[in-house]
Enzyme design. Structure first.
Site, mmCIF file in Angstrom:
data_model
loop_
_atom_site.group_PDB
_atom_site.id
_atom_site.type_symbol
_atom_site.label_atom_id
_atom_site.label_comp_id
_atom_site.label_asym_id
_atom_site.label_seq_id
_atom_site.Cartn_x
_atom_site.Cartn_y
_atom_site.Cartn_z
ATOM 1 N N LYS A 60 0.847 -1.199 0.000
ATOM 2 C CA LYS A 60 0.000 0.000 0.000
ATOM 3 C C LYS A 60 0.881 1.248 0.000
ATOM 4 O O LYS A 60 1.954 1.267 0.611
ATOM 5 C CB LYS A 60 -0.893 -0.032 1.245
ATOM 6 C CG LYS A 60 -2.031 0.989 1.245
ATOM 7 C CD LYS A 60 -2.917 0.790 2.487
ATOM 8 C CE LYS A 60 -4.008 1.841 2.593
ATOM 9 N NZ LYS A 60 -4.858 1.638 3.783
ATOM 10 N N SER B 32 -9.764 1.835 2.856
ATOM 11 C CA SER B 32 -8.866 2.579 2.005
ATOM 12 C C SER B 32 -7.875 1.711 1.222
ATOM 13 O O SER B 32 -7.328 2.168 0.223
ATOM 14 C CB SER B 32 -8.079 3.573 2.862
ATOM 15 O OG SER B 32 -7.275 2.893 3.804
ATOM 16 N N SER C 257 -10.232 -0.578 6.916
ATOM 17 C CA SER C 257 -9.537 -0.380 5.637
ATOM 18 C C SER C 257 -8.872 -1.619 5.060
ATOM 19 O O SER C 257 -8.457 -1.614 3.909
ATOM 20 C CB SER C 257 -8.510 0.746 5.763
ATOM 21 O OG SER C 257 -9.157 1.990 5.699
#
Ligand SMILES: [Zn+2]
Lengths: 482, 480
Positions: free
Chosen positions: B79, B154, B178
């Site tokens: 990420k 996210s 997330s």
């Protein structure tokens, strides 16, 4: 004086640690190339996290204990949020409502051996900011100082004149150095003052309605100048029937002149909240006790002991305990000495002669050639009349210069005291005989004979006890000529 | 080479057996990237060069007979809020568009030490603010199951990358849901251990008291295996749990008799999409058939968690994002500023997206003098109540199960005119996040539109093994 000063102090002290407060960077940045002691943490890079330095926290707690504070066994760090280019995270990690130390007190000496107690509000830990270096066209930033541990001491508004403030500042510096929390080297910015000052009519007891803050005072002498300047400035305003503005004032130079920096109304809301990156700090009674034991004897305790155990007077005790190094030198000297008279004399000779010589030659205690026990030997030679006081001064200079043993120097230079009474008597006869006028003057002025003592001492090259010479001359004159 | 649903361990065995090389393996995953990246937008930046170098190294290690870790040579995705030396770490915000990290996050470092092969940095909601990736300054990540839909957030890029077989597993991070959320919407397993188990060092902070790195993968074993590598005490993160090493994979067991499963009625009420709740009930019935006891429990209503989460997280966000001021790094405005504070305001005003601004402002408000007690302090008190609520529940049950998300993946554009979309979509994950509980979302099939449904399992703090085992029961004995 129509107005009385009300002052509270905040003192920032850089704690002596190997690494910074929340990262592993070297905390000794003095003279280092700009931005050479930095890492993601003290530069506030995205994702970097603070890990508290245990040693720095211990230093904060030790100073709290030395200042007689209570300790919060459950404490925490908080974030103080504000924007400034040299504050890389845009918050300073500090302590808000649970400082490590709170409610302490320190005694300061006033004139006439009076003492006054200054209350300590709190002692807490925070990190230093970076440094902005302004030039005409730009500002440069150096983050070597960013994250260096600071211990902040806050006092109650207990000071009512400049002397008290200075006495406290010196006392605090002394304590800090004694217990090794910091070198408190003001030239390196290791100790900085913040002044909260206002005036009230003499005799009033309530706190004034305003407070002027002066930040970043880097030395005790500037502190004194600032107080004087502010006294005059604030008095002038009050005289006009006005109230000085509540504000933060800064310094442009070392003259003590202040200028308005920020009016309180536009002050920051720091939006304090508990630092989520650091779990609460919890100490046990036992751990605090262990830290207390590392303090050693504090200067006030040492001073009291010298007075009580050795019979040293307060002024000498104060001088002997002024620094830990001095006290240690003195204590090394008198170790095993029972005779209080000798102990006091060693103290006087140390402060009066050795320290004076040291100052004159700008040398340090650690470089001394004269050894503590040698000074004791000299004092003992003096006490047992092996040497006269004037000779002893000559000996101590030699000892200071070369580290020679007093016995050796005395022998090599023939300074042994003349203890043979007949030899002294012979000199007395000679002096009396060659000064008939002085003898005659004795009729009018009984003290006229004192001149003869000097003459005799000169003849004896100072190697006799002046009292003994005095006695023999007086005996010779009062018994008439025979 | 067929890259569909291969586990890390099976790929590892084939690498060791030299059925194919790590470079060949990498290339086969990169083919998938080539095939679908333009349509899905999983990555903020691709790191093919570094990946090739890492894979080549693994091949030479295997050649010289050296032992390699299970993740060595396995294509993965990271990420974009994880710092990785020499790569851009933007957290999907233009304010960090040119920011190249000079240091590694602990999670990155531990995986690199294990010879991980990262194919790229994945897209996310900017600064992890959202549950859709629609707040990313680099565009939304489409859902591989239906490209009209969002992938969730996210960690949406991480989820889509694994679901589209662009990587075998992906590292994500979760503040509320997330990791779990995008895993649910992309049909994956998404695991976040107890707060403090995985180091946050080097992960661009969102809500410091909530953030935790996690894993998105195709199976429970992979979640456990990757966690074994990244978890453990970190001297750079004072909030990590003081346990050096964990070994969840070896201990995985689908053999739990007498498991007591708590079903919070608030997680299955009318606020939940009926297809989602029906599916979760079916799965619970399967557990029961296998000998588990189902216990109806009463938890605090999720609406409290939403409120507390919103205040606590936004407060921390307002402080955490303040360091990005354009002075040392980040966007610098060309506007002429009168003062240095104006300059900072211009830099931030231009650099941050609307979501970050809105969250920073509401957070700063909640921390302001005069409002602190009413908001932040009160929120922390309710947070304590939520933690106690779970502690009481776990006196009766071993684990708690419910839907991960109240719906399946929504259409793109869902966040428009919905400023609280992120926090509301995460309503079922916020309470467990506030309590820092270990949790996993497991894929329990699809709805009538072929959109994945996620079911979450969470347990008491430090009960990672039990949570993983409960998921393993599902994977091996229910889903089969
Ligand atoms: Zn540093």
């Amino acid at each position: 004086m129509k107005y009385e000063i009300v002052i509270g102090l905040e003192i920032h002290i850089q704690a002596k640690t190997k690494s910074k407060m929340f990262c592993r960077c070297d905390a000794k940045y003095f003279n280092a190339a700009p931005n050479s002691h930095v890492c993601p943490v003290c530069l506030g890079l995205p994702g970097a996290l603070p890990v508290p330095n245990k040693k720095a926290i211990e230093q904060c707690i030790r100073l709290s204990l030395a200042l007689g504070c209570n300790i919060n066994m459950f404490s925490k760090f908080d974030r103080k949020n504000y924007f400034y280019p040299d504050l890389p995270k845009a918050y300073q990690i500090s302590q808000y409502d649970l400082p490590f130390g709170y409610e302490g007190n320190v005694n300061i000496d006033l004139s006439g051996s009076r003492e006054k107690q200054i209350r300590i509000t709190r002692v807490h830990m925070e990190e230093d900011t970076g440094k902005s270096i302004h030039s005409e066209t730009k500002t440069l930033l150096d983050f070597n100082k960013s994250g260096v541990p600071l211990v902040e001491v806050v006092t109650e508004p207990d000071f009512s004149d400049v002397k008290e403030v200075l006495s406290f500042a010196k006392r605090l510096k002394q304590i800090v150095k004694y217990i090794g929390v910091s070198d408190a080297d003001m030239e390196k910015g290791q100790m900085r003052f913040e002044l909260n000052m206002s005036l009230r009519k003499t005799g009033e007891t309530s706190l004034p309605k305003y407070k002027v803050e002066v930040k970043n005072i880097g030395s005790i002498s500037v502190l004194e100048k600032v107080i004087t300047y502010e006294y005059n400035r604030q008095q002038e305003i009050l005289e006009k029937g006005e109230i000085p503005v509540q504000e933060t004032r800064g310094l442009r130079d070392l003259s003590g002149v202040t200028y308005s920096q920020r009016v309180k109304e536009e002050a920051n809301d720091y939006r304090y909240f508990p630092e989520p990156d650091i779990p609460p700090i919890i100490y046990t009674e036992k751990e605090i006790q262990e830290l207390r034991q590392t303090l050693g004897e504090l200067p006030s305790e040492k001073k009291a002991r010298y007075i009580n155990d050795y019979g040293v007077d307060a002024a000498l005790a104060e001088t002997l305990t002024a620094t830990k190094a001095k006290a240690e030198w003195f204590e090394k000297a008198i170790e095993g000495v029972e005779d209080k008279e000798v102990i006091v004399a060693v103290g006087k000779w140390f402060v009066g002669e050795v320290v004076a010589l040291m100052k004159a030659s700008k040398s340090k205690l650690s470089q001394l050639k004269i050894q503590p026990k040698q000074l004791v030997a000299l004092v003992q030679l003096l006490k047992s009349s092996k040497i006269s006081a004037p000779s002893a001064k000559q000996v101590v200079v030699a000892m200071f210069e070369s580290g020679i043993d007093p016995e050796t120097y005395i022998r090599e230079n023939g300074l042994e005291m003349v203890n043979d009474e007949s030899a002294i008597q012979a000199v007395v006869e000679k002096v009396v005989a060659s000064n008939p006028k002085v003898v005659a003057d004795m009729q009018k002025n009984p003290n006229a004979y004192k001149f003869l003592i000097g003459q005799a001492m000169k003849e004896l090259q100072g190697k006799a006890n002046p009292q003994q010479v005095d006695k023999l001359i007086l005996a010779r004159l009062t018994s008439g000529s025979n | 080479m067929n890259t569909k649903y291969q586990t890390i361990e099976s790929l590892h065995k084939e690498l060791i057996a030299r059925s194919f090389t790590a470079v060949e393996l990498l290339n086969s995953y990169l083919e998938n990237v080539d095939a679908r990246e333009s349509e899905l937008n999983c990555f903020v930046s691709q790191t093919r060069e570094q990946a090739l170098e890492a894979a080549t190294k693994v091949d030479s290690m295997i050649e010289s007979g050296r032992e390699i870790s299970l993740v060595g040579g396995i294509p993965a995705a990271l990420k974009d809020n994880f710092n990785w030396i020499g790569t851009k770490t933007t957290a999907s915000s233009k304010i960090l568009d040119n920011y190249v990290s000079p240091y590694n996050a602990t999670v990155t470092q531990r995986l690199l030490d294990a010879n991980a092969v990262f194919v790229g940095k994945t897209n996310m909601d900017a600064f992890a603010h959202g549950s859709s990736t629609e707040t990313s300054d680099y565009g939304v990540t489409a859902n591989p199951y239906n490209t009209q839909r969002v992938s969730g957030g996210s960690s949406g890029g991480s989820a889509a990358a694994v679901a589209a077989n662009m990587s075998v597993y992906a590292i994500g991070s979760e503040t509320a849901g997330s990791v779990r959320g995008p895993a649910a919407w992309c049909g994956l397993y998404g695991f976040a251990p107890t707060y403090g188990r995985n180091s946050r060092y080097g992960v661009v902070a969102m809500g410091s008291s909530l953030d935790r790195p996690g894993v998105l993968a195709n199976c429970v074993e992979d979640c456990a295996l990757v966690t074994d590598i990244i978890a453990g005490k970190d001297s750079h993160d004072a909030t990590t749990i003081p346990v050096e090493k964990v070994e969840y994979r070896k201990a995985l067991s689908a053999d739990h008799t007498g498991l007591k499963i708590g079903i919070p009625k608030q997680f299955l009420d009318e606020r939940i999409d009926p297809q989602v709740s029906a599916r979760v009930r079916e799965m619970l019935a399967e557990y029961e058939k296998l000998g588990a006891t189902l216990v109806d429990i009463d938890l605090l209503d999720p609406k409290y968690a939403v409120a507390v989460y919103t205040i606590v997280c936004r407060s921390e966000v307002s402080s955490n994002l303040a360091r990005i001021d354009g002075i040392r790094y980040g966007h610098v405005s060309e506007k002429k500023a009168e003062s240095v504070l104006d300059q900072i305001a211009y830099n931030r005003g231009e650099g941050f997206g609307n979501e970050a601004k809105q969250r920073s402002m509401t957070g700063a408000y909640a921390l302001s003098a005069g409002y602190y007690d009413a908001y932040y302090k009160k929120a922390q008190k309710v947070r304590t109540l939520i933690i106690q609520d779970f502690a009481n529940a776990f006196k009766q049950v071993d684990v708690i199960i419910g839907p991960t998300m109240p719906t399946v993946a929504p259409e793109q554009g869902v966040t428009k005119n919905n400023p609280l979309f992120g926090e509301l979509a995460d309503m079922l994950t916020e309470s467990s996040a506030l309590a820092g509980l270990p949790c996993i979302s497991v894929p329990v099939g699809v709805n009538n539109e072929n959109l994945p449904i996620g079911m979450q399992i969470f347990g008491p703090q430090f009960a990672e093994q039990l949570v993983l085992d409960t998921a393993y029961i599902y994977q091996t004995r229910i889903a089969k």
